[in-house]
Design an enzyme around this catalytic site. Structure first.
Site: not given
Ligand SMILES: *Cc1c(COP(=O)(O)O)cnc(C)c1O
Length: 368
Positions: A102, A179, A203
């Site tokens: 990511w 993030d 998540k």
């Molecule tokens: C799932 C995830 C993303 C992407 O998320 P989207 O909502 O599909 O854009 C980005 N960073 C992390 C750490 C993730 O787990």
């Protein structure tokens, strides 16, 4: 059919109580005469939902008053593009630390807008650890440093506030952006250590289709880059995250999830539960004598996403099939790593992890 234990990485399992509440209000919401998905986002019912969701999220994460909270569509990936647009001057340097997939995706979103510097990366060792801070090559003039708190695919996690955990280094005057998509609200964190935190909801916070950006208000004074109104965080904040029609249903269900987490005892309670769940699952893997393997440096193993491989990949299909029959779903690993992955977010109870560990031991007895 009964609900299975769902280890899916995102969209992921939601608390049954939240789903029941959502179902009960699907046809008609609290005297509105219509479903929440049918009424205006500018009406009193929805405005109250939005206000309450923000207040609950602030309470849950102990967000200081000098931080703004935005509710955003487009997921975490879209924020990875909007952060440089809003907070970096055109072509300004920005530092990225890569500890998994990511972080890499984040660089792809930012590269058109900044002079991108990979300050550190564990790619060479297959993203199985976190590069030592002494090796980070941070730029003094960077617009920000971007890190991924929890790498959802590679299973590598910073533990910024945990005792004995792996904190982020002090980046001085350079703002730290993180993030937190897969570990937000999984344990207490000190929000004031970051200038911006973002997360997709699917998540740990609720349903897909909405996310949150938590940003220190003074950062919003930055000019950023030429951009359309709809990409402008400052204008979004002024409009209450409603410059255009927001994903009202997703916002509502996320709000129910925030409330559920508060009712369950907040992030301190989830930190204890998540610790116990992760301990049980890693013990099942490490105690299997090599039948199951997780190659991540034990010091930075994720408590949320546990990738593991079977010693013989030819057994993968059978493992998934038998797990499904035993009421354990969503275990197929991401295509970049193969094998299995169990995502054990806040809404996954300890009993789910115990059922998985028992199944793994039984599968090994039958196929070892
Ligand atoms: C799932 C995830 C993303 C992407 O998320 P989207 O909502 O599909 O854009 C980005 N960073 C992390 C750490 C993730 O787990």
């Amino acid at each position: 059919m009964a609900r299975a234990f769902n280890f899916s990485p995102g969209p992921s399992t939601l608390p049954e109580q939240v789903l029941r509440q959502a179902r009960d209000t699907m046809l008609e919401y609290g005297g509105a005469g219509a479903s929440i998905v049918e009424i205006s986002h500018r009406g009193p019912e929805f405005l109250e939902i939005a206000e309450r969701a923000e207040a609950d999220l602030r309470a849950l994460l102990s967000i200081p008053d000098d931080y703004a909270v935005l509710f955003v569509a487009g997921g975490a990936t879209t924020q990875q593009a909007l952060l440089p647009l809003n907070f970096a001057a055109p072509g300004q340097r920005a530092d990225y630390v890569l500890t998994g997939h990511w972080g890499q995706v984040a660089t792809r979103q930012a590269r058109p807008y900044v002079d991108l510097n990979i300050a550190a990366s564990s790619e060479a060792d297959g993203y199985r650890g976190i590069p030592p801070f002494e090796e980070w090559r941070l730029s003094e003039d960077a617009a920000y440093v971007h890190v991924t708190a929890s790498e959802t695919i590679h299973g590598v996690e910073f533990r910024p506030s945990a005792p004995g955990g792996h904190p982020f280094p002090d980046t001085g005057d350079v703002p730290l952006f993180a993030d937190f998509s897969s570990s937000i609200a999984s344990e207490p964190i000190d929000v004031s250590r970051y200038r911006a935190i973002y997360a997709g909801a699917q998540k740990n916070l609720g349903p897909v289709g909405i996310g949150v950006v938590i940003v220190r208000r003074d950062l919003l004074a930055r000019a950023g880059q030429p951009r359309a109104d709809i990409f402008d965080y400052r204008l979004q904040l002024e409009a209450g995250s409603m410059l255009n029609t927001p994903p009202t249903w997703n916002w509502y269900v996320a709000g129910l999830t925030f409330r559920w987490m508060l009712d369950e005892g907040g992030v301190e309670a989830f930190a204890r539960r998540n610790e116990a769940k992760a301990r049980a699952l890693y013990a099942a893997i490490d105690g299997s004598g090599g039948f199951y393997r997780n190659g991540v440096d034990p010091a930075v193993r994720s408590r949320m996403n546990v990738p593991f491989q079977l010693h013989d990949p030819a057994l993968d299909g059978r493992f998934l099939e038998e797990a499904g029959a035993a009421g354990l779903i969503g275990l197929k690993g991401h295509r970049v790593l193969g094998g299995m992955r169990a995502s054990i977010y806040n809404a996954m109870p300890l009993e789910g992890v115990q059922a998985l560990a028992a199944f793994m031991a039984d599968f090994q007895r039958r196929h070892g």
